[in-house]
Design an enzyme around this catalytic site. Structure first.
Site, PDB file in Angstrom:
ATOM      1  N   ARG A  56       1.479  -8.849  -4.865  1.00  0.00           N
ATOM      2  CA  ARG A  56       1.041  -8.700  -3.472  1.00  0.00           C
ATOM      3  C   ARG A  56       1.843  -7.583  -2.817  1.00  0.00           C
ATOM      4  O   ARG A  56       2.809  -7.087  -3.380  1.00  0.00           O
ATOM      5  CB  ARG A  56       1.190 -10.030  -2.711  1.00  0.00           C
ATOM      6  CG  ARG A  56       2.567 -10.664  -2.966  1.00  0.00           C
ATOM      7  CD  ARG A  56       3.149 -11.309  -1.793  1.00  0.00           C
ATOM      8  NE  ARG A  56       3.344 -10.405  -0.704  1.00  0.00           N
ATOM      9  CZ  ARG A  56       4.364  -9.550  -0.614  1.00  0.00           C
ATOM     10  NH1 ARG A  56       5.289  -9.459  -1.562  1.00  0.00           N
ATOM     11  NH2 ARG A  56       4.472  -8.757   0.437  1.00  0.00           N
ATOM     12  N   ALA A  58       0.774  -4.126  -0.189  1.00  0.00           N
ATOM     13  CA  ALA A  58      -0.248  -3.089  -0.353  1.00  0.00           C
ATOM     14  C   ALA A  58       0.033  -2.095  -1.495  1.00  0.00           C
ATOM     15  O   ALA A  58      -0.828  -1.887  -2.361  1.00  0.00           O
ATOM     16  CB  ALA A  58      -0.441  -2.364   0.990  1.00  0.00           C
ATOM     17  N   ASP A 243      -0.732  -2.420   5.795  1.00  0.00           N
ATOM     18  CA  ASP A 243      -1.784  -2.520   4.780  1.00  0.00           C
ATOM     19  C   ASP A 243      -2.856  -1.457   4.964  1.00  0.00           C
ATOM     20  O   ASP A 243      -3.564  -1.111   4.027  1.00  0.00           O
ATOM     21  CB  ASP A 243      -2.411  -3.914   4.798  1.00  0.00           C
ATOM     22  CG  ASP A 243      -1.447  -4.910   4.189  1.00  0.00           C
ATOM     23  OD1 ASP A 243      -0.508  -5.334   4.884  1.00  0.00           O
ATOM     24  OD2 ASP A 243      -1.601  -5.201   2.986  1.00  0.00           O
ATOM     25  N   ASN A 253      -1.454  -5.166   9.409  1.00  0.00           N
ATOM     26  CA  ASN A 253      -0.337  -5.670   8.607  1.00  0.00           C
ATOM     27  C   ASN A 253      -0.383  -7.192   8.663  1.00  0.00           C
ATOM     28  O   ASN A 253      -1.245  -7.786   9.328  1.00  0.00           O
ATOM     29  CB  ASN A 253       0.995  -5.108   9.129  1.00  0.00           C
ATOM     30  CG  ASN A 253       2.145  -5.399   8.170  1.00  0.00           C
ATOM     31  OD1 ASN A 253       2.023  -5.168   6.968  1.00  0.00           O
ATOM     32  ND2 ASN A 253       3.241  -5.938   8.674  1.00  0.00           N
TER      33      ASN A 253
HETATM   34  O1  MRU Z   1      -0.649 -10.791   1.890  1.00  0.00           O
HETATM   35  P1  MRU Z   1       0.422  -9.840   1.428  1.00  0.00           P
HETATM   36  O2  MRU Z   1       1.691 -10.525   1.092  1.00  0.00           O
HETATM   37  O3  MRU Z   1      -0.079  -8.914   0.361  1.00  0.00           O
HETATM   38  O4  MRU Z   1       0.709  -8.947   2.721  1.00  0.00           O
HETATM   39  C1  MRU Z   1       1.716  -7.980   2.629  1.00  0.00           C
HETATM   40  C2  MRU Z   1       1.943  -7.248   3.888  1.00  0.00           C
HETATM   41  O5  MRU Z   1       1.289  -7.459   4.897  1.00  0.00           O
HETATM   42  C3  MRU Z   1       2.950  -6.146   3.844  1.00  0.00           C
HETATM   43  O6  MRU Z   1       3.607  -6.022   5.065  1.00  0.00           O
HETATM   44  C4  MRU Z   1       2.254  -4.820   3.507  1.00  0.00           C
HETATM   45  O7  MRU Z   1       1.384  -4.975   2.436  1.00  0.00           O
HETATM   46  C5  MRU Z   1       3.226  -3.753   3.212  1.00  0.00           C
HETATM   47  S1  MRU Z   1       4.103  -4.048   1.701  1.00  0.00           S
HETATM   48  C6  MRU Z   1       5.086  -2.692   1.452  1.00  0.00           C
END
Ligand code: MRU
Length: 351
Positions: A56, A58, A243, A253
């Site tokens: 997980r 982005a 994201d 995000n």
């Molecule tokens: O649902 P997730 O855990 O994939 O969400 C992650 C986030 O919202 C992060 O803040 C984003 O992807 C940036 S990770 C460098």
């Protein structure tokens, strides 16, 4: 970043490992108490791992999808890249459908397609080389962003971060957490707070664990303690990842980011978004056009597999929100810093 930075100390975790035959993903559903890898030998294994949040964040999703493309190539016969492009497409569509909000997924697949189309008989090697390049560039971008973001933070600051944006969510070092790593290493950041990030608890399960691996002292707070923390004056910056960053600076995000931005503005704190340019989506004009992923309401019914809500209760579980660009003080990418983003400034920076 400068040669004196001790990466070995401040960046120890790697969530994605390509063995040459398979993709090993550090299973983020099980951390922090079980450190185990999920082995993916097909692109559909990778799509399932992305959908289930075994991997997980982005940038990590994009990197995993790139390796998923390499694996998809093993299941088809093609004389050259053009033929492979046609045959591989259904697998790429399935990877793309694994999660909707993080643009890095579609970005990585588009980049793999672009390399594949003109490739010759060595198209499998071309795909593998490109997946490697995506991961290598992500790590380099994060290190550079660490330097750029930390430069904005004043001496003796406290910071609050949300979700997990660290090595676990990227090729390594992290985005927002990379800035925090750099700021701590430079002695500028004295206090790090991470919120729990309900419902999936990325902050509680992942961020504070990751910082602990590096010997960085962090304090966990309940999501609902954020405004109160800001009021005490202990934190000067909220530093988060992204994201998808739209053409006008609106930023999707992890759910809860928007309320942190509102609270930060109310208390006179600065709000920083840190993300590689692969998260910038200049084709999406503004935040209301972003598809917000909604996940199983069951994630709200319990914690750690233990049900805490009475049977028969409905729940709504959007897992991202959009922070308007005008609540953001700085967007940091490896291409530079855009302060108080507007469409004009974003266009100047990203074309
Ligand atoms: O649902 P997730 O855990 O994939 O969400 C992650 C986030 O919202 C992060 O803040 C984003 O992807 C940036 S990770 C460098």
């Amino acid at each position: 970043m400068n040669d004196t930075f001790d990466y070995a100390r401040y960046d120890r975790i790697r969530p994605i490992l390509w063995t040459g035959d398979a993709l090993q993903l550090l299973d983020q559903r099980k951390l922090p108490f079980v450190v185990e890898h999920v082995e993916c030998t097909t692109s559909d294994d990778v799509a399932a791992a992305i959908h289930a949040l075994a991997v997980r964040g982005a940038p990590a999703i994009g990197i995993a999808a790139a390796w998923g493309t390499v694996l998809a190539g093993r299941d088809i016969d093609a004389a050259d890249g053009a033929e492979a492009s046609l045959k591989i497409e259904p697998a790429l569509q399935r990877l793309n459908a694994a999660r909707p909000t993080a643009v890095n997924l579609a970005w990585a697949l588009a980049r793999m397609r672009r390399m594949l189309q003109p490739a010759g008989a060595d198209w499998r090697a071309v795909l593998e080389h490109e997946a490697e390049a995506i991961a290598t560039e992500d790590l380099a971008a994060n290190r550079h962003m660490g330097e750029l973001g930390a430069a904005l933070i004043g001496e003796g600051s406290g910071v609050l971060t949300h979700c997990n944006t660290g090595s676990l969510a990227t090729a390594g070092f992290g985005t927002a957490l990379g800035v925090i790593r750099a700021g701590v290493a430079q002695g500028k950041i004295l206090k790090v707070f991470a919120d729990e990030t309900r419902p999936w608890q990325q902050g509680a399960r992942l961020t504070v664990w990751e910082l602990q691996q590096d010997g960085i002292d962090a304090t966990l707070i309940a999501d609902s303690a954020a405004s109160h923390l800001m009021k005490t004056g202990v934190v000067q910056w909220v530093v988060v990842g992204a994201d998808r960053i739209c053409a006008n600076g609106d930023t999707a995000n992890k759910i809860g980011t928007y309320q942190l931005a509102i609270a930060a503005r109310h208390h006179g704190l600065k709000f920083m978004v840190v993300a590689p340019s692969s998260t910038v989506d200049m084709d999406t004009a503004s935040g209301e056009l972003i598809e917000i992923e909604e996940r199983d309401p069951g994630e709200l019914h319990g914690i750690g597999g233990v049900r805490i809500v009475a049977e028969g209760i409905k729940a709504w579980n959007p897992v991202f929100d959009v922070t308007p660009g005008d609540l953001i003080d700085a967007i940091v990418t490896e291409k530079g810093v855009v302060e108080a983003p507007t469409t004009e400034k974003m266009r100047a920076a990203f074309g």
